[in-house]
Design a protein around this motif. Structure first.
Motif, short mmCIF file in Angstrom:
data_model
loop_
_atom_site.label_atom_id
_atom_site.label_comp_id
_atom_site.label_asym_id
_atom_site.label_seq_id
_atom_site.Cartn_x
_atom_site.Cartn_y
_atom_site.Cartn_z
N PRO A 178 0.83 -1.21 0.00
CA PRO A 178 0.00 0.00 0.00
C PRO A 178 0.86 1.26 0.00
N GLU A 179 0.36 2.27 -0.68
CA GLU A 179 1.03 3.58 -0.68
C GLU A 179 0.39 4.54 0.31
N ALA A 180 -0.76 4.14 0.83
CA ALA A 180 -1.43 4.95 1.85
C ALA A 180 -2.40 4.06 2.60
N TRP A 181 -2.69 4.46 3.83
CA TRP A 181 -3.69 3.74 4.63
C TRP A 181 -4.63 4.77 5.26
N PRO A 182 -5.92 4.71 4.91
CA PRO A 182 -6.87 5.64 5.52
C PRO A 182 -6.98 5.37 7.01
N PHE A 183 -6.93 6.42 7.81
CA PHE A 183 -6.94 6.23 9.26
C PHE A 183 -8.34 5.83 9.70
N VAL A 184 -8.58 4.52 9.76
CA VAL A 184 -9.89 3.96 10.10
C VAL A 184 -9.66 2.82 11.10
N LEU A 185 -10.36 2.90 12.24
CA LEU A 185 -10.23 1.89 13.29
C LEU A 185 -11.56 1.20 13.55
N PHE A 186 -11.49 -0.10 13.89
CA PHE A 186 -12.71 -0.84 14.23
C PHE A 186 -13.30 -0.26 15.51
N LYS A 187 -14.60 -0.31 15.65
CA LYS A 187 -15.37 0.50 16.59
C LYS A 187 -15.19 0.18 18.07
N THR A 188 -14.84 -1.05 18.45
CA THR A 188 -14.90 -1.47 19.85
C THR A 188 -14.11 -0.53 20.75
N GLY A 189 -14.81 0.04 21.75
CA GLY A 189 -14.18 0.89 22.75
C GLY A 189 -13.93 2.32 22.34
N LEU A 190 -14.22 2.67 21.09
CA LEU A 190 -13.89 4.00 20.60
C LEU A 190 -15.02 4.99 20.86
N GLN A 191 -14.63 6.26 20.97
CA GLN A 191 -15.57 7.36 21.15
C GLN A 191 -15.09 8.55 20.32
N ASP A 192 -16.02 9.36 19.92
CA ASP A 192 -15.66 10.59 19.22
C ASP A 192 -14.68 11.41 20.07
N GLY A 193 -13.72 12.00 19.41
CA GLY A 193 -12.78 12.89 20.10
C GLY A 193 -11.51 12.22 20.60
N MET A 194 -11.46 10.88 20.60
CA MET A 194 -10.21 10.23 21.01
C MET A 194 -9.09 10.58 20.04
N LYS A 195 -7.87 10.67 20.60
CA LYS A 195 -6.72 11.08 19.80
C LYS A 195 -5.65 10.00 19.81
N PHE A 196 -4.96 9.91 18.67
CA PHE A 196 -3.95 8.86 18.49
C PHE A 196 -2.73 9.41 17.77
N ARG A 197 -1.61 8.78 18.04
CA ARG A 197 -0.40 9.02 17.25
C ARG A 197 -0.05 7.73 16.53
N ALA A 198 0.77 7.84 15.47
CA ALA A 198 1.05 6.67 14.64
C ALA A 198 2.52 6.61 14.26
N ALA A 224 4.35 -2.25 8.48
CA ALA A 224 3.44 -2.33 9.63
C ALA A 224 3.13 -0.93 10.12
N LEU A 225 2.07 -0.82 10.89
CA LEU A 225 1.68 0.43 11.54
C LEU A 225 1.51 0.19 13.03
N ARG A 226 1.93 1.16 13.82
CA ARG A 226 1.65 1.12 15.25
C ARG A 226 0.89 2.40 15.60
N ILE A 227 -0.26 2.22 16.21
CA ILE A 227 -1.13 3.35 16.55
C ILE A 227 -1.40 3.30 18.05
N ILE A 228 -1.13 4.39 18.73
CA ILE A 228 -1.23 4.42 20.20
C ILE A 228 -2.08 5.61 20.61
N ARG A 229 -3.01 5.36 21.50
CA ARG A 229 -3.88 6.43 21.97
C ARG A 229 -3.11 7.42 22.83
N ILE A 230 -3.42 8.69 22.64
CA ILE A 230 -2.86 9.76 23.46
C ILE A 230 -3.84 10.04 24.60
N PRO A 231 -3.42 9.87 25.85
CA PRO A 231 -4.35 10.07 26.98
C PRO A 231 -4.96 11.47 26.98
#
Length: 516
Positions: A445-465, A509-516
């Motif tokens: 892939p040349e790009a990956w749309p930032f899309v995460l499966f729904k479990t545990g997620l809420q609007d406004g959560m922030k992540f770094r990659a 690979a991608l690593r995505i981590i939530r920012i508290p």
């Protein structure tokens, strides 16, 4: 006065017998006993080790020349008192005590099952299995075995699959230095008399692996005797004695795992009922309850049986993608280790022809499935010294990438990697709403749309990659912060609709981590 003097002498004797060992270390209690007749058959020895209300029954063993041993691994600090039990008066009723002190650096105890599908050391430290296989490495010359240990000291592997009995197979036709039984090679064995020198040598190697932080996955039986010695077709009573003796000698080493067999379904001399009974013997005799499994060729053992702690599987295809690799986890509800997924090398056999890239890919696919994978190496050598069989040195390109892989795993959530969405192609594992590790395998892939499966997620959560190149072993932070909002019934996406740029190469690979 005489009574007081006797009590004082008894107390001093007890004090003299007191010994110290670190928690999860091993210590021997040496006893002198009968050497006549056949002590392996005629002498029974065990001991009760007590600490408060707890008691462990530890089997003893005959070590030759009238010497008997009880080998003990304390699992908690403090004083342990023991008393021996034997059908021989000179070995019965011996008392003493052992003081267990805090474990030293690197001693985390035995590996246990944790969180259903994963492993951890007994002190809670996560154990991320990155294993290898060298079936007959302890049956080589001293020089070659020492070279294997030096190689392991610099390698990324924290488990070694290894046979107790020698192996007769292509690329492995040399006679071993030691045999497990008294007698004359090739087949004149007295299966009622063990050769202590064989087992002392094996114990030395297991202890050396322990000191390197490597688990010894001991294969108790295998089919690759090929009629050379007859160790694969011993009568049932000899098999049972052998299992009891092995457990008595080796169970006190914290780094031991029990593998009932390699390719058990190729051992035609044993029925499924016998395999069940051998599992139960090991389970009943091992006071420390080390991990237990069995390895297949084409027929799967029923891993749901209670004496199986984890699944050990051979498959050339299951780890080619994570959606297949996850299946056995769901079937057995136990940790799954794909111990044999073919090997990196250039053997003529199809199971020994993986490229380094394919070897590494299988580890990543297994991890995304929440499972574990094993390595070995099968490169041709003019003296037929292949790592898979004899050890020696590593020639392939996968080990350094597996060291990088292990480092990535060690930075993951301690609970273990869990598949994020098993329903559809969504190549991520991790911890919902906290940590995501994605792997694209051979895709470019040349790009990956930032899309995460729904479990545990809420609007406004922030992540770094971060973008991870698993082959070139680099980690590149992605600029900016991704804030999510609900996109549809199944996913959340970056609220600005952004994508992460990728280099269009395989093994990313991608690593995505939530920012508290």
């Amino acid at each position: 006065m005489k009574k007081a003097l006797f009590m004082l002498l008894a107390a001093l004797c007890m004090l003299a017998q007191a010994q110290t060992v670190e928690r999860w270390g091993s210590i021997d209690i040496d006893l002198k006993g009968p050497a006549g007749g056949n002590p392996f058959l005629e002498t029974e020895l065990s001991a009760s080790f007590r600490q408060g209300q707890r008691m462990l029954k530890v089997p003893g063993f005959y070590d030759g020349d009238g010497q008997y041993k009880l080998r003990f691994m304390p699992d908690s600090v403090g004083v342990w008192e023991y008393e021996t039990h034997s059908n021989r008066p000179e070995l019965d009723g011996k008392k003493g005590s052992i003081t267990a002190v805090a474990p030293g650096a690197g001693n985390h105890g035995p590996v246990r099952v944790k969180n259903t599908w994963h492993f951890a050391y007994e002190d809670g430290t996560p154990y991320w299995q990155v294993g290898t296989t060298s079936y007959a490495w302890t049956h080589q010359t001293e020089e070659l075995e020492q070279q294997t240990l030096r190689t392991l000291a610099a390698a990324p592997f924290n488990k070694m699959r290894m046979g107790i009995f020698p192996k007769r197979y292509e690329y492995n036709r040399n006679e071993p230095r030691f045999y497990a039984f008294e007698g004359q090679p090739p087949k004149q064995w007295d299966f009622s008399r063990f050769n202590p020198a064989f087992f002392r040598h094996l114990e030395q190697r297991v202890a050396q692996l322990r000191d390197l932080g490597i688990e010894a996955d001991l294969i108790l039986f295998h089919p690759y005797d090929k009629g050379a010695w007859g160790f694969d077709s011993m009568p049932p009573e000899a098999n049972e004695r052998y299992l009891r003796y092995v457990v008595a000698r080796l169970s006190a080493y914290r780094n031991v795992w029990w593998s009932m067999a390699n390719e058990f379904d190729f051992v035609k001399s044993k029925s499924m009922e016998e395999w069940d009974s051998y599992f139960r013997i090991v389970q009943e005799q091992d006071p420390y309850q080390h991990l237990r499994s069995i390895h297949n060729a084409f027929v799967f053992y029923n891993h749901t049986k209670p004496w199986v702690t984890h699944v050990s599987v051979q498959s050339g295809a299951l780890t080619e993608d994570f959606e297949r690799a996850v299946l056995l986890r769901d079937v057995y509800n136990k940790p799954v280790v794909y111990d044999e997924v073919k090997y990196e090398g250039n053997f003529r056999q199809r199971w020994g022809q993986l490229t380094p890239e394919e070897m590494v890919l299988r580890f990543w696919q297994g991890a995304i499935a929440g499972t574990y994978v094993g390595h070995s190496e099968t490169y041709q050598h003019p003296q037929e010294i292949a790592w898979w069989s004899k050890g020696g040195v590593l020639h392939g390109q996968s080990p350094q990438r597996l060291a990088f892989f292990r480092k990535i795993l060690s930075e993951s959530p301690a609970e273990g990697l869990e598949p994020i969405d098993k329903w559809q192609d969504h190549p991520f594992a991790g911890k919902h709403a906290q940590y995501y590790l994605g792997y694209f395998g051979t895709k470019k892939p040349e790009a990956w749309p930032f899309v995460l499966f729904k479990t545990g997620l809420q609007d406004g959560m922030k992540f770094r990659a971060e973008v991870i190149d698993t082959w070139n072993m680099t980690v590149t932070p992605v600029d900016g912060v991704f804030e999510i909002r609900k996109r549809d019934d199944y996913t959340f996406a970056d609220k600005q609709g952004r994508s992460i740029k990728l280099p269009g190469r395989p093994y990313m690979a991608l690593r995505i981590i939530r920012i508290p």
